[in-house]
Design an enzyme around this catalytic site. Structure first.
Site, PDB file in Angstrom:
ATOM      1  CG  ASN A  26     -13.363  36.421 -16.628  1.00  0.00           C
ATOM      2  OD1 ASN A  26     -14.440  35.945 -16.958  1.00  0.00           O
ATOM      3  ND2 ASN A  26     -12.231  35.737 -16.720  1.00  0.00           N
ATOM      4  CG  ASP A  36     -10.663  33.141 -12.582  1.00  0.00           C
ATOM      5  OD1 ASP A  36     -11.223  32.203 -11.990  1.00  0.00           O
ATOM      6  OD2 ASP A  36     -11.168  33.738 -13.555  1.00  0.00           O
ATOM      7  N   GLY A 121      -3.981  42.652 -10.066  1.00  0.00           N
ATOM      8  CA  GLY A 121      -3.094  41.957 -10.994  1.00  0.00           C
ATOM      9  C   GLY A 121      -3.370  42.422 -12.412  1.00  0.00           C
ATOM     10  CE1 TYR A 123      -9.798  41.877 -15.756  1.00  0.00           C
ATOM     11  CE2 TYR A 123     -11.316  42.111 -13.921  1.00  0.00           C
ATOM     12  CZ  TYR A 123     -10.997  41.574 -15.152  1.00  0.00           C
ATOM     13  OH  TYR A 123     -11.903  40.738 -15.787  1.00  0.00           O
TER      14      TYR A 123
HETATM   15  N1  AR6 Z   1      -3.031  33.351  -4.142  1.00  0.00           N
HETATM   16  C1  AR6 Z   1      -3.161  34.620  -3.733  1.00  0.00           C
HETATM   17  N2  AR6 Z   1      -3.048  35.675  -4.570  1.00  0.00           N
HETATM   18  C2  AR6 Z   1      -2.761  35.418  -5.865  1.00  0.00           C
HETATM   19  C3  AR6 Z   1      -2.609  34.103  -6.391  1.00  0.00           C
HETATM   20  C4  AR6 Z   1      -2.741  33.037  -5.457  1.00  0.00           C
HETATM   21  N3  AR6 Z   1      -2.633  31.774  -5.844  1.00  0.00           N
HETATM   22  N4  AR6 Z   1      -2.337  34.203  -7.726  1.00  0.00           N
HETATM   23  C5  AR6 Z   1      -2.306  35.518  -8.019  1.00  0.00           C
HETATM   24  N5  AR6 Z   1      -2.560  36.250  -6.915  1.00  0.00           N
HETATM   25  P1  AR6 Z   1      -5.330  38.721 -10.712  1.00  0.00           P
HETATM   26  P2  AR6 Z   1      -7.436  40.756 -11.178  1.00  0.00           P
HETATM   27  C6  AR6 Z   1      -2.657  37.707  -6.747  1.00  0.00           C
HETATM   28  O1  AR6 Z   1      -4.622  39.106 -11.949  1.00  0.00           O
HETATM   29  O2  AR6 Z   1      -6.418  41.846 -11.243  1.00  0.00           O
HETATM   30  C7  AR6 Z   1      -7.953  36.690 -14.402  1.00  0.00           C
HETATM   31  O3  AR6 Z   1      -7.523  36.300 -15.661  1.00  0.00           O
HETATM   32  C8  AR6 Z   1      -1.989  38.582  -7.767  1.00  0.00           C
HETATM   33  O4  AR6 Z   1      -0.605  38.696  -7.483  1.00  0.00           O
HETATM   34  O5  AR6 Z   1      -5.483  37.286 -10.391  1.00  0.00           O
HETATM   35  O6  AR6 Z   1      -8.683  40.975 -10.388  1.00  0.00           O
HETATM   36  C9  AR6 Z   1      -9.472  36.736 -14.255  1.00  0.00           C
HETATM   37  O7  AR6 Z   1     -10.102  35.727 -15.028  1.00  0.00           O
HETATM   38  C10 AR6 Z   1      -2.730  39.902  -7.521  1.00  0.00           C
HETATM   39  O8  AR6 Z   1      -2.177  40.580  -6.397  1.00  0.00           O
HETATM   40  O9  AR6 Z   1      -6.836  39.348 -10.657  1.00  0.00           O
HETATM   41  C11 AR6 Z   1      -9.787  38.100 -14.779  1.00  0.00           C
HETATM   42  O10 AR6 Z   1      -9.877  38.120 -16.186  1.00  0.00           O
HETATM   43  C12 AR6 Z   1      -4.143  39.450  -7.143  1.00  0.00           C
HETATM   44  O11 AR6 Z   1      -4.039  38.060  -6.850  1.00  0.00           O
HETATM   45  C13 AR6 Z   1      -8.626  38.940 -14.322  1.00  0.00           C
HETATM   46  O12 AR6 Z   1      -7.527  38.033 -14.170  1.00  0.00           O
HETATM   47  C14 AR6 Z   1      -5.178  39.640  -8.231  1.00  0.00           C
HETATM   48  O13 AR6 Z   1      -4.579  39.438  -9.504  1.00  0.00           O
HETATM   49  C15 AR6 Z   1      -8.875  39.569 -12.986  1.00  0.00           C
HETATM   50  O14 AR6 Z   1      -7.813  40.439 -12.683  1.00  0.00           O
END
Ligand code: AR6
Length: 173
Positions: A26, A36, A121, A123
């Site tokens: 973020n 993250d 995820g 977002y």
């Molecule tokens: N390895 C691979 N993919 C993953 C992992 C992992 N260990 N963990 C989750 N995913 P998100 P965003 C996937 O929510 O939507 C945070 O709080 C997950 O299933 O991580 O860009 C940040 O600080 C999904 O498909 O990221 C921001 O505030 C993808 O990663 C916010 O979330 C992205 O999900 C960013 O949201």
């Protein structure tokens, strides 16, 4: 010359021993949930300390740090758009995340890089639309630059993997 390889696999991105993993961060760059949170937990507190010195990152841009305790040497932090229905510049911002991350990778001589599904995820970006942008931008970049040599789309579940595999099977437009 080796042609760049793009592929998708089910993976916990924090376990990949590549040159760089991309973090879906973020704008504060100070950690959060999802991928993250997992990256910060696995990298250890030094990652947060380095991120503090970066002063944040606007949506669509990217910043690079060391990987600390991760098997990956670097983390490229990028900030995806929050899905607001698709008319708030989300597609262009998401495309910028991929382009700016790859530009940093190129500048740092990174040949193997792994991306999570940025914005898919917390977002809320629709997965089919996001994976289409991801594959289009990565293909365009590696075709233009011949680098990075290996790009892994790290998928946290089968639904994301299916979406990437559909896109990767489509001939480039
Ligand atoms: N390895 C691979 N993919 C993953 C992992 C992992 N260990 N963990 C989750 N995913 P998100 P965003 C996937 O929510 O939507 C945070 O709080 C997950 O299933 O991580 O860009 C940040 O600080 C999904 O498909 O990221 C921001 O505030 C993808 O990663 C916010 O979330 C992205 O999900 C960013 O949201």
């Amino acid at each position: 010359m080796t042609a760049p390889q793009l592929y998708a696999e089910i993976a916990d991105i924090t376990r990949l021993g590549v040159d760089a993993i991309v973090n879906a961060a973020n704008e504060s760059l100070l950690g959060g949930g999802g991928v993250d949170g997992a990256i910060h937990r696995a990298a250890g507190p030094e990652l947060l300390a380095e991120c503090r010195g970066l002063g944040g990152c606007p949506t669509g841009e990217a910043r690079i740090t060391s990987g600390y305790c991760l098997p990956a040497r670097h983390v490229i932090h990028t900030v995806g758009p929050i899905w607001q229905g698709g008319h708030a510049g989300e597609p262009e911002l998401l495309a910028s995340c991929y382009r700016n991350s790859l530009r940093l990778a190129l500048e740092h001589g990174i040949s193997r890089i792994a991306f999570p599904a940025i914005s898919c995820g917390v977002y809320g970006y629709p997965v089919a639309a996001a994976t289409a942008i991801a594959v289009r931008e990565v293909r365009g970049f590696v075709t233009a630059h011949g680098q990075p040599l290996e790009v892994i789309f790290a998928c946290f579940n089968e639904a994301i993997l299916d979406a990437y595999e559909r896109e990767l099977a489509r001939p480039p437009s």
